[in-house]
Design a protein around this motif. Structure first.
Motif, PDB file in Angstrom:
ATOM      1  N   GLU A 102     -31.367  17.904  32.419  1.00  0.00           N
ATOM      2  CA  GLU A 102     -31.400  17.505  34.110  1.00  0.00           C
ATOM      3  C   GLU A 102     -32.312  15.937  34.170  1.00  0.00           C
ATOM      4  N   THR A 104     -34.175  14.887  37.451  1.00  0.00           N
ATOM      5  CA  THR A 104     -33.897  15.557  39.129  1.00  0.00           C
ATOM      6  C   THR A 104     -34.159  14.442  39.210  1.00  0.00           C
ATOM      7  N   GLU A 106     -35.714  13.008  42.030  1.00  0.00           N
ATOM      8  CA  GLU A 106     -37.006  13.622  43.558  1.00  0.00           C
ATOM      9  C   GLU A 106     -37.365  11.946  43.661  1.00  0.00           C
ATOM     10  N   PRO A 109     -39.386  11.894  39.595  1.00  0.00           N
ATOM     11  CA  PRO A 109     -38.328  13.075  38.456  1.00  0.00           C
ATOM     12  C   PRO A 109     -38.804  13.544  37.721  1.00  0.00           C
ATOM     13  N   LYS A 120     -25.840  23.548  41.199  1.00  0.00           N
ATOM     14  CA  LYS A 120     -26.240  22.874  41.778  1.00  0.00           C
ATOM     15  C   LYS A 120     -25.214  21.586  42.577  1.00  0.00           C
TER      16      LYS A 120
END
Length: 598
Positions: A102, A104, A106, A109, A120
């Motif tokens: 994964e 992410t 964000e 990340p 998820k």
């Protein structure tokens, strides 16, 4: 075998789902059909062998539900299988779920290996599956060393070691340019999709830099990393369009065994593969369809496209899974489907001799057990064990064996209430909870209960089963002074000697070891979480989500003990709040009693 001639004559020729029941009224098989009458007749009017023969011999009655379409009958069939878990339907051998990588989504990340992808919400940032978990971790570690991604789960107040060794941009101490982050993000995605040009170029530059500064150890490490990438991509390379992403499934069948092979194609690369092998009934298309549905429900993520052999109704499966399902008849993907079949055949042939030998020894053990206990057709065995720490944190475990093979999907863990003081009390609670649930859900009950203990446990089990008006045979495995099993004890407390070199002794020992391992593993898992988390985990109805909410609200066990039921109820609901309140009071009283005794 019962004669169903008159009842079969009344079955309609419409689509629907049918359910087979045994002499105890338990559903032992669920199927579906385009034509119910034709399908049901086929069980009782032709010669059957293997697993189908065992099923037919166990059928005492059947029922059916008519549906308006075959899709409806498939949905109903899968729903009933989930509810009743019938013994003759496909049970996936283990509880494995493959990891994904994964990246992410964000502000800063992170790259990590994840397993539980069902929860998820956004699956677009997942890459995989990786059947080889070592390869997944190795890939993540390599990318994390090359790219200065954020490494910590929560941003800290000061720079960590990764920042000082230039493997992190210091997201916790400074604002990082979004363009730099976007560049890193795009390059990593490009690599995870199979294009290694950029990352190979970066590694080459790092090798040159390390060589120039005479850091030959670092240069060799980077060269090995580069070789790994090239080797991996060479193994994955197949002659397909780079944009193609799909799963492909094919099978090979022989002597009542069904061997399945699954290829994962990601961006034109053979990303990985999976395989399974199990005994089957004679309707291969139906069983393969059921396998595919169960397989992807367990994995928690569906492919964008799925290619299947002609024996499967691709339109029906496509409507059920809500993805594109196709059968190729020519071209490169057809060649790949043939390759999957060849791999399935090789896997079956490689294991066939061992499987048949193992099946022969299991059947001998089954016959020996049936003769010793004077019980007909012992197929499903349930076994129980408890674990505790000096009389605290009692837990129970149940394992299930079908024809002496473990059925891990049916294993169960039990949290035991604090007022239980000993093993017999713990066993009493577990047995009651297990078979009360069997009664309430009308689910399949075992042919035999195996207890890892002697007279006390057998008497407790008999008492509980009698109170529930259930008649299930019981046997105890009794150990000698050296803690080795040396005889059986039946429900009449009669000793039954077994030969330590027999197949039966071997398989009963496997059951004994497995239930012991399972209970202890569960107990260790709870203890490893620390006092507060362990305490909450022992309360029925509190899982990971509710535990986090309680910890967020109260912060400590002391404050939780001081809370009223009304305060607890706002977080976990009325019933669980009452359980938690009672449990915390019992712990408090127990601790005060121990302090007083000291």
């Amino acid at each position: 075998m019962k004669d169903f001639k008159e009842k079969l004559a009344l079955v309609p020729t419409k689509p629907g789902s049918y359910q087979m029941r045994d002499k105890d009224g338990i559903i032992i098989y669920v199927g579906k059909a385009k034509n119910l009458q034709r399908r049901l007749r086929s069980y009782f009017t032709r010669t059957v062998t293997g697993k189908t023969k065992m099923l037919v011999e166990s059928i005492d009655d059947f029922e059916y539900i008519v549906t308006s379409s075959e899709l409806e009958s498939l949905i109903l069939e899968i729903t009933l299988i989930k509810k009743y878990n019938p013994k003759y339907n496909i049970l996936l051998k283990d509880d494995k779920s493959y990891p994904y990588i994964e990246l992410t989504n964000e502000k800063y990340p992170r790259l990590r290996v994840v397993r539980n992808v069902k929860k998820k919400k956004n699956k677009n940032h997942l890459y995989g599956p990786y059947p080889n978990v070592t390869a997944a971790r190795k890939t993540v570690n390599m990318i994390n060393r090359i790219y200065p991604l954020r490494k910590c789960e929560h941003l800290k107040k000061e720079a960590c070691l990764y920042y000082h060794i230039h493997e992190c941009l210091g997201y916790c101490i400074k604002e990082v340019d979004k363009n730099d982050i976007d560049t890193i993000y795009k390059e990593i995605i490009t690599f995870l999709k199979g294009d290694s040009a950029l990352i190979e170029e970066k590694i080459m530059k790092e090798i040159e830099k390390a060589s120039t500064s005479l850091n030959y150890e670092r240069a060799l490490e980077l060269k090995n990393m580069l070789d790994d990438i090239k080797t991996t991509l060479r193994k994955q390379k197949i002659d397909l369009n780079k944009n193609l992403t799909f799963d492909l499934i094919n099978y090979y069948q022989d002597k009542n065994y069904l061997s399945v092979q699954i290829f994962f194609i990601r961006d034109g690369l053979l990303f990985g593969r999976d395989k399974d092998l199990f005994k089957t009934l004679e309707d291969t298309g139906e069983e393969l369809t059921e396998f595919i549905i169960k397989y992807y429900e367990k994995q928690g993520i569906l492919p964008k496209q799925l290619y299947v052999p002609e024996i499967i109704d691709s339109t029906l499966l496509s409507n059920y899974l809500d993805i594109k399902v196709m059968t190729p008849f020519r071209g490169k993907i057809k060649s790949l489907l043939d390759l999957a079949k060849e791999n399935a055949k090789e896997n079956l042939e490689a294991q066939e001799e061992t499987l048949e030998k193992d099946e022969s020894s299991r059947l001998k053990a089954k016959k020996e057990l049936e003769n010793l206990l004077n019980i007909e057709n012992i197929t499903r065995i349930e076994s129980f064990d408890n674990s505790h720490l000096f009389g605290t944190y009692y837990v129970g475990g149940m394992v299930v064996f079908d024809n002496f093979l473990p059925t891990k999907d049916l294993y169960r863990k039990y949290k035991i209430t604090t007022n239980v003081k000993d093993d017999l009390g713990a066993m009493k609670e577990v047995i009651y909870r297990r078979y009360y649930k069997v009664l309430m859900e009308e689910s399949y009950k075992p042919d035999l209960i195996v207890l890892d203990g002697g007279k006390g446990q057998i008497n407790v089990c008999k008492e509980i089963l009698s109170s529930l008006n259930l008649n299930i045979p019981i046997v105890g495995l009794v150990k000698d002074d050296r803690h080795r099993t040396n005889h059986l004890l039946n429900e009449n407390l009669e000793e039954i000697k077994i030969n330590a070199s027999s197949n039966l002794f071997l398989y009963l020992s496997k059951i004994q070891e497995e239930v012991h391992r399972y209970a202890i593993s569960y107990h260790r898992n709870i203890r490893s979480k620390g006092l507060l988390v362990s305490t909450l985990d022992m309360v029925e109805g509190i899982g990971e989500v509710r535990r986090k909410e309680l910890l967020k609200k109260f912060g400590s066990l002391k404050k939780m003990k001081e809370a009223s039921i009304d305060e607890l109820e706002k977080i976990v609901g009325k019933e669980i709040a009452q359980n938690l309140f009672t449990y915390l009071k019992e712990i408090d009283n127990k601790n005060k009693g121990e302090e007083k005794n000291e």
